[in-house]
Scaffold this active site. Structure first.
Site, PDB file in Angstrom:
ATOM      1  N   PRO A   9     -26.330 -21.394  21.346  1.00 54.37           N
ATOM      2  CG  PRO A   9     -24.223 -21.341  20.322  1.00 54.37           C
ATOM      3  CD  PRO A   9     -24.995 -22.025  21.393  1.00 54.37           C
ATOM      4  CG  MET A  10     -30.318 -21.821  18.868  1.00 50.96           C
ATOM      5  SD  MET A  10     -31.884 -22.392  19.554  1.00 50.96           S
ATOM      6  CE  MET A  10     -31.889 -21.539  21.148  1.00 50.96           C
ATOM      7  CD  GLN A  62     -21.268 -20.276  18.424  1.00 58.52           C
ATOM      8  OE1 GLN A  62     -22.154 -19.887  17.672  1.00 58.52           O
ATOM      9  NE2 GLN A  62     -21.143 -21.542  18.809  1.00 58.52           N
ATOM     10  CB  CYS A  92     -22.529 -22.695  11.929  1.00 58.91           C
ATOM     11  SG  CYS A  92     -23.818 -21.945  10.899  1.00 58.91           S
ATOM     12  N   GLY A 205     -27.873 -31.492  21.039  1.00 60.45           N
ATOM     13  CA  GLY A 205     -28.572 -32.176  19.962  1.00 60.45           C
ATOM     14  C   GLY A 205     -29.673 -33.081  20.482  1.00 60.45           C
ATOM     15  N   GLY A 206     -30.924 -32.743  20.162  1.00 61.27           N
ATOM     16  CA  GLY A 206     -32.043 -33.595  20.529  1.00 61.27           C
ATOM     17  C   GLY A 206     -32.405 -33.587  21.998  1.00 61.27           C
ATOM     18  NE  ARG A 228     -33.906 -27.545  16.571  1.00 65.39           N
ATOM     19  CZ  ARG A 228     -34.132 -28.659  15.890  1.00 65.39           C
ATOM     20  NH1 ARG A 228     -35.068 -28.679  14.965  1.00 65.39           N
ATOM     21  NH2 ARG A 228     -33.440 -29.758  16.134  1.00 65.39           N
TER      22      ARG A 228
END
Length: 334
Positions: A9-10, A62, A92, A205-206, A228
């Protein structure tokens, strides 16, 4: 298990148009909405905030909040609207989220998170309730904090966690910096799987490639969440169904995904949706390909114009240099 691979979720990115585009590349990957606060769900324009196309499923909602009653009511709404999962944001780090004492700030109060989760589970019925968290915040020691957090919240009935393998610094770092500066500790998440074998743990993450995702699955984790990279280079999702889920090929090319968007764009335009509201999520479709810059430029400069529609996307496709077809060496030798 759609959570074997998921798109994170972004905020401002994973809206319904973005998710529909990602779904053109992969039918099996789990997608998430942007974080929606309980206040927005219960008192806002619910139809606009939570609308989704059936093709977007499997799809998780979310939620952001810290009041068990409001989270339960919002989870009930999510169940009624047909979401496949209800996820609680405990990761967040933005100032706006902190001011409401939810998001990553909840890492400090695992008992409250457990209370919220229990209320959500009771309201969601058969829809699974999950938690997305950090490994800790500020001066907390992740090696001590994360296992205690997982044990406490799992005690309320949560069986799956998506763990962003970075601490969050609630003061001194911006949300963008919190995605990049705190060091990653993937090994800690792997150790948590060994410590809690009955929990489903998804690492975040990453992770910028399917190679990395497959690596974490091979190390025993239950899933990998890409953020991303999936947004800026969505074509990486085109091989996900085959590589992560074992589905038969062929993989989906960026050209095929963009072409499959054209009927959707035409239908949305007929309802008054501006073209750039959709194409802003498609700018990275050809990342690394010859013609990608011209593709981005044409959509960026022209999609906001009145009347722009699918014909602009077709025209922009003309800038892309086709990938050469693989040559069969036996046929070449013949």
């Amino acid at each position: 298990m759609p959570w074997r691979l998921s798109v994170a979720p972004m905020m401002d990115w994973t809206d319904r148009h973005c998710r529909y585009f990602h779904r053109r590349f992969t039918r099996r990957t789990l997608l998430y909405t942007e974080m929606v606060t309980t206040g927005a769900v219960l008192r806002g324009d619910r139809a606009r905030l939570l609308a989704f196309h059936p093709d977007e499923r499997p799809l998780a909602l979310q939620l952001g909040g810290a009041d068990p009653g409001e989270l339960a009511a919002a989870a009930r709404v999510g169940r009624e609207m047909g979401f496949d999962e209800i996820n609680l944001n405990v990761g967040c780090p933005s100032d706006r989220v902190q001011s409401g004492c939810f998001g990553a700030a909840l890492m400090r109060t695992p008992g409250l998170v457990a209370e919220c989760a229990a209320a959500m589970i009771a309201a969601a019925g058969p829809v699974p309730v999950t938690v997305k968290c950090r490994i800790g915040v500020d001066e907390q020691d992740p090696a001590a904090v994360l296992p205690a957090f997982l044990a406490t919240v799992a005690g309320a009935g949560v069986r799956r966690f998506a763990v962003h393998a970075r601490k969050a610094w609630l003061e001194g770092l911006s949300p963008k910096e919190n995605r990049e500066i705190p060091p990653l500790d993937h090994a800690l998440v792997v150790r948590m799987k060994a410590r809690f074998p009955d929990l489903a743990l998804v690492v975040n993450g990453g992770i910028a490639s399917l190679d990395k995702a497959e690596g974490f699955l091979a190390r025993g984790l239950d899933g990998a969440m890409i953020g991303r990279a999936a947004y800026h280079a969505p074509a990486l999702l085109g091989a996900a169904d085959r590589r992560i889920f074992g589905a038969p090929g062929p993989d989906v090319t960026a050209e095929a995904a963009v072409t499959a968007m054209l009927p959707y764009i035409e239908a949305e335009r007929s309802r008054g949706t501006p073209l750039n509201a959709i194409t802003r999520h498609m700018l990275g479709a050809f990342q690394g390909r010859p013609g990608a810059r011209a593709w981005r430029r044409q959509l960026s400069e022209e999609a906001h114009r009145p009347g722009a529609g699918p014909e602009l996307v077709r025209a922009a496709l003309a800038a892309i240099v086709p990938r050469p077809e693989p040559v069969d060496p036996l046929r070449r030798a013949g």
